[in-house]
Motif scaffolding. Structure first.
Motif, short mmCIF file in Angstrom:
data_model
loop_
_atom_site.label_atom_id
_atom_site.label_comp_id
_atom_site.label_asym_id
_atom_site.label_seq_id
_atom_site.Cartn_x
_atom_site.Cartn_y
_atom_site.Cartn_z
N ALA A 446 24.87 117.06 -72.63
CA ALA A 446 26.17 117.13 -73.29
C ALA A 446 26.39 118.52 -73.90
O ALA A 446 25.43 119.24 -74.21
N HIS A 447 27.64 118.90 -74.04
CA HIS A 447 28.04 120.11 -74.75
C HIS A 447 29.09 119.72 -75.79
O HIS A 447 29.69 118.65 -75.71
N THR A 448 29.32 120.63 -76.77
CA THR A 448 30.43 120.42 -77.70
C THR A 448 31.41 121.57 -77.54
O THR A 448 31.08 122.72 -77.79
N HIS A 558 35.02 127.87 -76.84
CA HIS A 558 33.61 128.00 -76.46
C HIS A 558 32.84 126.72 -76.70
O HIS A 558 33.29 125.82 -77.41
N CYS A 559 31.64 126.68 -76.09
CA CYS A 559 30.68 125.65 -76.43
C CYS A 559 30.09 126.01 -77.79
O CYS A 559 29.81 127.17 -78.06
N HIS A 560 29.91 125.00 -78.67
CA HIS A 560 29.36 125.30 -79.99
C HIS A 560 27.85 125.15 -80.06
O HIS A 560 27.26 125.26 -81.13
N MET A 561 27.19 124.91 -78.93
CA MET A 561 25.73 125.02 -78.91
C MET A 561 25.47 126.53 -78.90
O MET A 561 25.91 127.25 -77.99
N LEU A 562 24.81 127.02 -79.94
CA LEU A 562 24.89 128.46 -80.23
C LEU A 562 24.24 129.31 -79.16
O LEU A 562 24.71 130.40 -78.85
N ASN A 563 23.14 128.82 -78.56
CA ASN A 563 22.54 129.60 -77.48
C ASN A 563 23.45 129.65 -76.25
O ASN A 563 23.39 130.60 -75.48
N HIS A 564 24.28 128.64 -76.08
CA HIS A 564 25.22 128.66 -74.96
C HIS A 564 26.33 129.67 -75.23
O HIS A 564 26.65 130.52 -74.39
N GLU A 565 26.88 129.57 -76.43
CA GLU A 565 27.95 130.48 -76.84
C GLU A 565 27.51 131.95 -76.73
O GLU A 565 28.30 132.82 -76.34
N ASP A 568 27.47 133.66 -72.77
CA ASP A 568 28.66 133.62 -71.93
C ASP A 568 29.42 132.30 -71.91
O ASP A 568 30.44 132.22 -71.23
N MET A 569 28.97 131.26 -72.65
CA MET A 569 29.75 130.02 -72.62
C MET A 569 30.85 130.09 -73.68
O MET A 569 31.01 129.20 -74.53
N MET A 570 31.60 131.17 -73.62
CA MET A 570 32.70 131.42 -74.55
C MET A 570 33.69 132.34 -73.83
O MET A 570 33.28 133.28 -73.15
CU LIG Z 1 26.98 124.12 -74.28
#
Ligand SMILES: [Cu+2]
Length: 577
Positions: A446-448, A558-565, A568-570
């Protein structure tokens, strides 16, 4: 190239312990923290105060546990770790000048210059910028990730607070450095009050506001080195899970509570961890508000799910508890959420079953009524009736190398710097219109997903045949990337914009849970699921909105999972005039 799901399925067929891939082995190298006693630290509480006109962002010495000693951390407003809780009344503007007084990064060994925007200078001369998460704020004050400033510099933030009472929080948003900067301590809570929830309490709902019975809880997970300093992996990994629960800056704390009604403002400020909270006493958690304000009515929960970035406004009635009762706030969420790495290694490996404890004080019980109505002066939340002017399909995916290592987490298979420099790769809603955004998660975790500027309503969730959709989406690519520093090479496997998912949907759409049926700004998107949200891009987009501004300009989603953000997940988006 295999997707992660295909890869995990393949790994499962080989049996546990055989061919552990790099992407999973990396997890086991995290430092195990020293053994710490649980529930022996007192919960620190930052009761709400008015925002100051100047705010220092500075280092301090902080101890997470009495057996760990003090080490350098970061905080806002003179605190050594985290920041003060601020409270403001709706419609009262606030102007804050924030000063970057930071020094060498407390997690210097974890600054990864392969991430977008990160330079070696971030170790000794760290950038920062503040985002007020959940606020309806002008673009120059919204904490755009490239609006950072260096030690010795300052920035002014204008918050007009023209929105309903709600549980906001402020935190660092520096491009590529958000995870490390939050882990170092740059987060705090910001409460907006209104007639239904006035400063000091005594409002029509009969609920506490401020000391002693309204308590902010900032939930994080950490790891520590043997000397007691903070530990974080040296190189970026696709998630981070610490092995120590930290609430308001203390490890597994205890709070002594009176036998009455408490109100907890809870934020999940962790990097990747989802919390599904419950009480060991099996008492219910009574949720009265979600991210952006009050629900229509209280929702009685045996378990409360909070993904990274989500908030909950929760009542707990300790009047029926007995003096001396010890009640543990527990967490039964798997990590990664929702299924862990069940098919490959021990499912329980990253779990964090206990968070904090409440110890019930002596004294007579003072029961308080639980409000039935939560919106007395504010309009009831009704589904946005205005037809969306358009839908956007937005895909959550990643890019792997030939060793199945994740190179980058992606939205629409577009890199940040591409979108920042090429408007044709950005979403560009028109101000004061309603749009429907469809988040499509092609990953087994899951992502947020979080939008800056405006809150939204969750319409529904629906399963998608991800294998068929992924194949068809892939057939729209590859796309030549427009910025050649991109980690995946000269192309990404998918075209832009993402493919229409309609032919690949399965089953019926499911409405949001009762405790999500309010104004949200961060939404859990489960694996192989499409989540539809309806977004008013301005105060005049439709009736009964909880905010009053129609700002145009550049913001981010963006995704709020910080390592994702941070990898590039932003992406930027523009609200056009
Ligand atoms: Cu994510």
């Amino acid at each position: 190239m295999l997707t992660r799901k295909q890869f995990l399925t393949m790994s499962a067929g080989l049996g546990v312990g055989v061919l552990l891939p790099e992407v999973l082995k990396a997890k086991r190298t995290y430092a195990a923290s020293p053994r710490l006693s649980k529930f022996t630290e007192s919960l620190p509480i930052s009761y709400p105060i008015s925002p100051p006109s100047t705010l220092d962002i500075a280092p301090g010495k902080h101890s997470f546990h009495s057996s760990l000693g003090s080490f350098t951390t970061w905080g806002y407003g003179g605190l050594s770790y985290l920041g003060p809780t601020f409270e403001v009344t709706r419609g009262t503007p606030v102007k804050i000048r924030a000063f970057n007084k930071l020094g060498t990064h407390p997690l210097a060994g974890s600054v990864d210059t392969s991430l977008h925007g990160v330079n070696a200078s971030d170790i000794t001369n760290p950038r920062t910028v503040i985002h007020l998460h959940g606020s309806n704020t002008e673009p120059d004050s919204d904490g755009y990730p490239e609006d950072t400033y260096l030690p010795g510099q300052s920035n002014v933030y204008n918050y007009n607070n023209n929105q309903e009472a709600g549980t906001l929080w402020y935190h660092d948003h520096s491009l590529g450095m958000t995870a490390l900067n939050l882990q170092a301590g740059l987060a705090g809570m910001y409460l907006i009050r209104d007639e239904d929830d006035p400063i000091g309490g005594n409002g029509p709902l009969g609920i506490p506001a401020g000391a002693p019975y309204e308590v902010p809880l900032i939930l994080q997970d950490h790891s520590f080195n043997s000397d007691g300093s903070m530990s974080f992996p040296a190189k970026w990994d696709h998630e981070f899970y610490g092995d120590v629960a930290v609430v308001n800056g203390k490890a597994w704390p205890n709070l002594n509570v009176d036998r009455t009604l408490y109100r907890f403002r809870i934020v999940n400020a962790s990097n990747s961890r989802f919390f599904r909270l419950k009480l060991s006493s099996n008492q219910q958690l009574i949720q009265i508000g979600c991210d952006g304000g009050f629900l229509n009515a209280p929702v009685y929960l045996s378990k409360l799910l909070l993904g990274p970035g989500e908030r909950a406004d929760v009542l707990i009635d300790f009047s029926t508890s007995l003096p001396g009762d010890k009640i543990v706030l527990q967490n039964d969420a798997a990590a990664p959420y929702p299924k862990g790495l069940a098919t490959v290694i021990d499912q329980g490996y990253f779990r964090m079953p206990e968070i904090m404890q409440f110890t019930v004080n002596r004294g007579a019980a003072v029961p308080k009524a639980i409000p039935i109505r939560l919106r007395v002066n504010n309009p009831l939340i009704t589904k946005i009736a205005t037809k969306p002017v358009r839908q956007r399909n937005l895909v959550l995916t990643d890019i792997l190398n030939s060793n199945f290592q994740v190179l980058a987490m992606m939205l629409n298979a577009v890199y940040w710097h591409e979108a920042a420099n090429h408007p044709e790769l950005r979403e560009q809603p028109k101000v004061d219109t309603v749009e429907q955004w469809n988040f499509i998660n092609l990953q087994p975790f899951a992502h947020t997903m979080h939008l800056h500027l405006v809150p939204f309503q969750i319409l529904n969730r629906q399963s998608i045949n991800d294998t068929a959709y992924s194949a068809a989406y892939r057939a729209t690519g590859p796309r030549k990337v427009l910025m050649h520093h991109a980690p995946g090479g000269d192309t990404v496997p998918y075209g832009y914009p993402p493919l229409d998912p309609t032919p690949y949907l399965k089953g019926l759409p499911k409405p949001p849970a009762a405790n999500e049926a309010g104004w949200k700004d961060t939404v859990v998107v489960n694996p192989f699921e499409l989540v539809r949200v309806i977004v008013p891009f301005g105060a005049k987009a439709t009736a009964n909105l909880p905010f009053g501004n129609s700002f145009t300009g550049r913001f981010v989603w963006h995704c709020h999972m910080l390592n994702h953000e941070d990898n590039d997940m932003m992406l930027p988006f523009d609200v056009l005039p």
